[in-house]
Every structure is written in structure tokens, then in C-alpha cells.
Design a protein around this motif. Sequence first.
Motif: not given
Length: 145
Positions: A52-72
Motif C-alpha cells: 500500500g505504501k509503495a503504491l502511493q509512491v510508485i503507482g500501479n507498477h511492478v514493485i519489489n515487496l521485499g525478501y522472504s527467506q522461505t520464498w525469495g
Amino acid sequence: MRELTGNLWEVETDAVVITTNGVVRKDGCAVMGRGVAKQATERMPRIAGIFGKALQVIGNHVINLGYSQTWGWIFSFPVKEHWRDTASLELIERSARELVEVADRYEFGTVVLPRPGCGNGGLRWEDVKPVIEPLLDDRFVVVER
């Protein structure tokens, strides 16, 4: 582009892509109430706030949502502007192009994604595949559940 049948969350990969819309709720969290987006929030409860925070700044684009040790790495893949809409082939094509740029930048070997727009987006795979197949090389694995 490779295709397989199975569970998106069980594929060995560098990055998991979740299909999304561009709506942010009043509390600042992205709307992620169905499909793969909902699966992501069940696995990573904070992801709706991050997105939600990223959408407000970047808009509706492909966005890096972070890294998970389980899923990458986790990335959004917009298929529609509003959650009520039918998915847009034009938006899916743009998202596929953006995803290729991301995969190049991060030097990913494998990126897994669902059939974009074909679940809650209401599109048929027969219509989506010809749009994305020319763009996605063999690093990309499209999973049908």
C-alpha cells in the motif's frame, strides 16, 4: 517462458510474482483480498501495508515487496487498476515488460508467476498467453493451479 501445473509457492525460484490491482484502502494497506494476492497476505501478513505504501509512491507498477527467506524476492504484477475490474491485457503486457527489466537488473535465474489475469481477473489463458509469451524468456515459469 515455461509452463507448469502446481503450487506457485512450492516452485524453486529466485522470485515469486503476485498478481495485483492498484487500490489502497483508507488504512493505507493495498487491497489483496483474493487469489494469489490473498495467499501472499496469509503467508506474509505485513505485505499489504508494504505494498500500500509503495503504491502511493510508485503507482500501479511492478514493485519489489521485499525478501522472504522461505520464498525469495516478492514482486507485484499489476493486472488491473481496481479490484472490481476485469484484468487488462494492456496492463498485463506493461507489467510483463517491467518484470523482464527487474529480472535483468537482479540477474534472476528463475521467476515464478501465476497465469496473470486468468483467475479473478476474468481473462482466458488463450488470450493472455500470446501477449506475454513473446516477452518472457525461459527464466519465467508460469504456474497453473
